[in-house]
Design a protein around this motif. Structure first.
Motif, mmCIF file in Angstrom:
data_model
loop_
_atom_site.group_PDB
_atom_site.id
_atom_site.type_symbol
_atom_site.label_atom_id
_atom_site.label_comp_id
_atom_site.label_asym_id
_atom_site.label_seq_id
_atom_site.Cartn_x
_atom_site.Cartn_y
_atom_site.Cartn_z
ATOM 1 N N ARG A 78 0.814 -1.219 0.000
ATOM 2 C CA ARG A 78 0.000 0.000 0.000
ATOM 3 C C ARG A 78 0.850 1.271 0.000
ATOM 4 O O ARG A 78 0.374 2.347 -0.352
ATOM 5 C CB ARG A 78 -0.937 -0.001 1.204
ATOM 6 C CG ARG A 78 -0.246 0.263 2.529
ATOM 7 C CD ARG A 78 -1.110 -0.038 3.714
ATOM 8 N NE ARG A 78 -0.440 0.304 4.969
ATOM 9 C CZ ARG A 78 -0.623 -0.339 6.108
ATOM 10 N NH1 ARG A 78 -1.430 -1.383 6.168
ATOM 11 N NH2 ARG A 78 0.006 0.045 7.199
ATOM 12 N N ILE B 144 -5.548 -1.223 -6.163
ATOM 13 C CA ILE B 144 -6.833 -0.552 -6.364
ATOM 14 C C ILE B 144 -7.496 -1.041 -7.658
ATOM 15 O O ILE B 144 -8.707 -1.297 -7.692
ATOM 16 C CB ILE B 144 -6.641 0.981 -6.377
ATOM 17 C CG1 ILE B 144 -6.238 1.455 -4.965
ATOM 18 C CG2 ILE B 144 -7.901 1.699 -6.836
ATOM 19 C CD1 ILE B 144 -5.758 2.894 -4.900
ATOM 20 N N ASP C 138 -19.186 2.147 -2.845
ATOM 21 C CA ASP C 138 -17.945 2.643 -2.242
ATOM 22 C C ASP C 138 -17.066 1.513 -1.719
ATOM 23 O O ASP C 138 -16.181 1.738 -0.891
ATOM 24 C CB ASP C 138 -18.272 3.625 -1.115
ATOM 25 C CG ASP C 138 -19.129 2.996 -0.004
ATOM 26 O OD1 ASP C 138 -19.611 1.859 -0.205
ATOM 27 O OD2 ASP C 138 -19.311 3.646 1.041
ATOM 28 N N VAL D 18 -14.560 -0.257 -2.979
ATOM 29 C CA VAL D 18 -13.112 -0.165 -3.188
ATOM 30 C C VAL D 18 -12.501 0.825 -2.202
ATOM 31 O O VAL D 18 -11.488 0.522 -1.547
ATOM 32 C CB VAL D 18 -12.786 0.227 -4.644
ATOM 33 C CG1 VAL D 18 -11.286 0.448 -4.819
ATOM 34 C CG2 VAL D 18 -13.258 -0.861 -5.614
ATOM 35 N N GLU D 19 -13.109 1.995 -2.064
ATOM 36 C CA GLU D 19 -12.581 3.012 -1.153
ATOM 37 C C GLU D 19 -12.556 2.501 0.295
ATOM 38 O O GLU D 19 -11.578 2.690 1.027
ATOM 39 C CB GLU D 19 -13.424 4.291 -1.234
ATOM 40 C CG GLU D 19 -13.320 5.032 -2.554
ATOM 41 C CD GLU D 19 -14.179 4.445 -3.669
ATOM 42 O OE1 GLU D 19 -14.930 3.478 -3.395
ATOM 43 O OE2 GLU D 19 -14.074 4.935 -4.799
ATOM 44 N N LYS D 20 -13.653 1.850 0.714
ATOM 45 C CA LYS D 20 -13.726 1.328 2.080
ATOM 46 C C LYS D 20 -12.669 0.256 2.328
ATOM 47 O O LYS D 20 -12.058 0.193 3.404
ATOM 48 C CB LYS D 20 -15.114 0.739 2.337
ATOM 49 C CG LYS D 20 -16.178 1.770 2.689
ATOM 50 C CD LYS D 20 -17.471 1.065 3.061
ATOM 51 C CE LYS D 20 -18.500 2.052 3.590
ATOM 52 N NZ LYS D 20 -19.787 1.372 3.910
ATOM 53 N N THR D 21 -12.462 -0.603 1.332
ATOM 54 C CA THR D 21 -11.502 -1.698 1.490
ATOM 55 C C THR D 21 -10.073 -1.174 1.547
ATOM 56 O O THR D 21 -9.254 -1.644 2.348
ATOM 57 C CB THR D 21 -11.660 -2.725 0.359
ATOM 58 O OG1 THR D 21 -13.008 -3.200 0.358
ATOM 59 C CG2 THR D 21 -10.719 -3.902 0.531
ATOM 60 N N VAL D 22 -9.764 -0.188 0.722
ATOM 61 C CA VAL D 22 -8.429 0.414 0.749
ATOM 62 C C VAL D 22 -8.188 1.089 2.105
ATOM 63 O O VAL D 22 -7.098 0.978 2.681
ATOM 64 C CB VAL D 22 -8.252 1.410 -0.415
ATOM 65 C CG1 VAL D 22 -6.948 2.192 -0.262
ATOM 66 C CG2 VAL D 22 -8.267 0.674 -1.752
ATOM 67 N N ALA D 23 -9.211 1.736 2.637
ATOM 68 C CA ALA D 23 -9.087 2.368 3.957
ATOM 69 C C ALA D 23 -8.847 1.308 5.033
ATOM 70 O O ALA D 23 -8.042 1.516 5.957
ATOM 71 C CB ALA D 23 -10.344 3.174 4.274
ATOM 72 N N ASP E 292 -5.301 0.138 4.730
ATOM 73 C CA ASP E 292 -4.389 1.171 5.240
ATOM 74 C C ASP E 292 -4.274 1.133 6.761
ATOM 75 O O ASP E 292 -3.277 1.584 7.327
ATOM 76 C CB ASP E 292 -4.863 2.564 4.796
ATOM 77 C CG ASP E 292 -4.550 2.852 3.338
ATOM 78 O OD1 ASP E 292 -3.674 2.167 2.772
ATOM 79 O OD2 ASP E 292 -5.173 3.762 2.761
#
Length: 312
Positions: free
Chosen positions: A211, A221, A241, A243-248, A251
Motif C-alpha cells: 500500500r 486498487i 464505495d 473499493v474506497e472502504k476496502t483500501v481504507a 491502510d
C-alpha cells in the motif's frame, strides 16, 4: 441446539484453530481435525493460541486425523483450504443429524455451492471470517492482526432459530459474530479483499509495503475495482464505495500483515489461487468482464502452483 452443542473443527489452521480454541476453552465439546506434527502436538500438549487479544491454552484438546472418528455433531466449522472442500464434502455426511449445520469459512465464492453438490442445502450455511492468523509451530496458533469475527447466514433464506443458536454460542465464548440476511454480499466482499493476497505473492511484499509504494498501490486498487465491477455483473451488491472502504481498511492494518495465500506460495505449498484470482478470471469470462490485472496475477502464480501440487 443448546449451549452444550457438539462441534467439529475440520481444519485446525489459523482460523479453525483460533475459533475452535475459543469454543473448547469455554468448555464446549470440540473435536479438532488436524494432521502430522500439528496433530501429535495437540494430542500431547493441547492447543496453544497466541493472540493480540490475550493468549490461552486448551489443555485437553480432542483431536484426530480421521473424520470418521468424530461422530455426530451439531455444528461443523470448516477451516480447510478452499480447494479441499470438494474432496472432503462427502465425508462430512456421517457427521450430520437432522439439525446439524455446516459453517464454511473459506476464502472464495464457491464453498456453499460445492458443499450442496453432495449435502442437502438445509445443513449448509454461507460464512466468512475476518482474522489474520497462522500455525506458528505444531500445536501453536498465532493470531497476530485484525479483530476476529464471523459473519454467517443462509443464501436467500431468512434468519432461523438454528442460526440464532449458533450466534448465541459465539456470544457466550466472546467471538464477535453477525447473522447476515445477505450473506452472498458478505462473501463477495471478503473474496475481493482476499484476492489482494495474489499481489502480495508475486511482489513479495507485505500489505504495508504494497500500500505504501505508489505503483503497487495502484495495482491493488485496480485489482479490487475489477472484482467490484464483476460483482455487479453477477447481481451481487457489495456497495458503490466498496473499493474506497476496502483500501481504507487495508491502510489501517499493521505493516507486516500478509495473507495465507501469499504465505503458501512463498513456502512452495499448494494454495487457494484457483479459488481466488483464478475464480475472478473464470467468472470474468463467463460474464464478459475484462479482468486483466487478476489474469496477470493468476497466470503469474499458476506455474509455481502446479509445481507445488505435483510435489504435494
Amino acid at each position: 441446539m443448546k449451549n452444550d452443542m457438539k462441534i467439529a473443527i475440520i481444519g485446525t489452521g489459523g482460523a479453525g484453530g483460533y475459533f475452535g480454541g475459543k469454543l473448547a476453552q469455554a468448555g464446549f465439546d470440540v473435536t479438532f481435525l488436524a494432521r502430522g506434527k500439528h496433530l501429535s502436538a495437540i494430542k500431547e500438549k493441547g492447543l496453544t493460541v497466541k493472540s493480540i487479544l490475550g493468549d490461552f491454552h486448551v489443555a485437553q484438546a480432542k483431536a484426530t486425523d480421521k473424520i470418521s472418528e468424530i461422530g455426530k455433531v451439531d455444528l461443523i466449522i470448516l477451516g480447510v483450504k478452499a480447494w479441499q472442500i470438494k474432496e472432503l464434502s462427502a465425508e462430512l455426511i456421517p457427521l450430520l443429524h437432522a439439525k446439524s449445520l455446516i459453517l464454511p469459512l473459506q476464502n472464495g465464492v464457491l464453498a456453499t455451492e460445492e458443499l450442496t453438490e453432495k449435502i442437502d442445502a438445509s445443513h449448509v450455511l454461507g460464512g466468512v471470517c475476518r482474522i489474520i492468523s497462522k500455525i506458528e509451530s505444531p500445536g501453536v496458533i498465532n493470531h497476530f492482526a485484525a479483530q476476529p469475527s464471523i459473519i454467517f447466514g443462509k443464501i436467500n433464506e431468512p434468519v432461523s432459530a438454528q442460526m440464532q443458536d449458533v450466534k448465541s454460542v459465539f456470544d457466550t465464548v466472546g467471538i464477535d459474530s453477525k447473522i447476515s440476511e445477505d450473506i452472498a454480499s458478505e462473501i463477495w466482499k471478503k473474496f475481493a479483499f482476499i484476492c489482494v493476497g495474489g499481489l502480495l505473492a508475486i511482489t513479495g511484499q507485505t500489505l504495508g509495503e504494497l500500500r505504501t509504494l505508489e505503483e503497487t498501490r495502484e495495482m491493488m486498487i485496480k485489482l479490487l475495482a475489477e472484482i467490484h465491477l464483476l460483482s455487479t455483473k453477477t447481481g451481487i451488491s457489495i456497495g458503490t464505495d466498496y473499493v474506497e472502504k476496502t483500501v481504507a481498511f487495508i491502510d489501517a492494518l499493521p505493516m507486516d500483515s500478509t495473507f495465507s495465500l501469499a504465505r503458501d506460495i512463498w513456502e512452495n505449498r499448494p494454495s487457494e489461487i484457483d479459488y481466488q484470482n483464478g475464480s475472478v478470471v473464470r467468472l470474468g469470462e463467463r460474464y464478459a468482464v475484462e479482468t486483466p490485472l487478476n489474469k496477470f496475477v493468476y497466470h503469474s502464480i499458476l506455474p509455481k502452483e502446479l509445481k507445488a501440487r505435483k510435489e504435494k
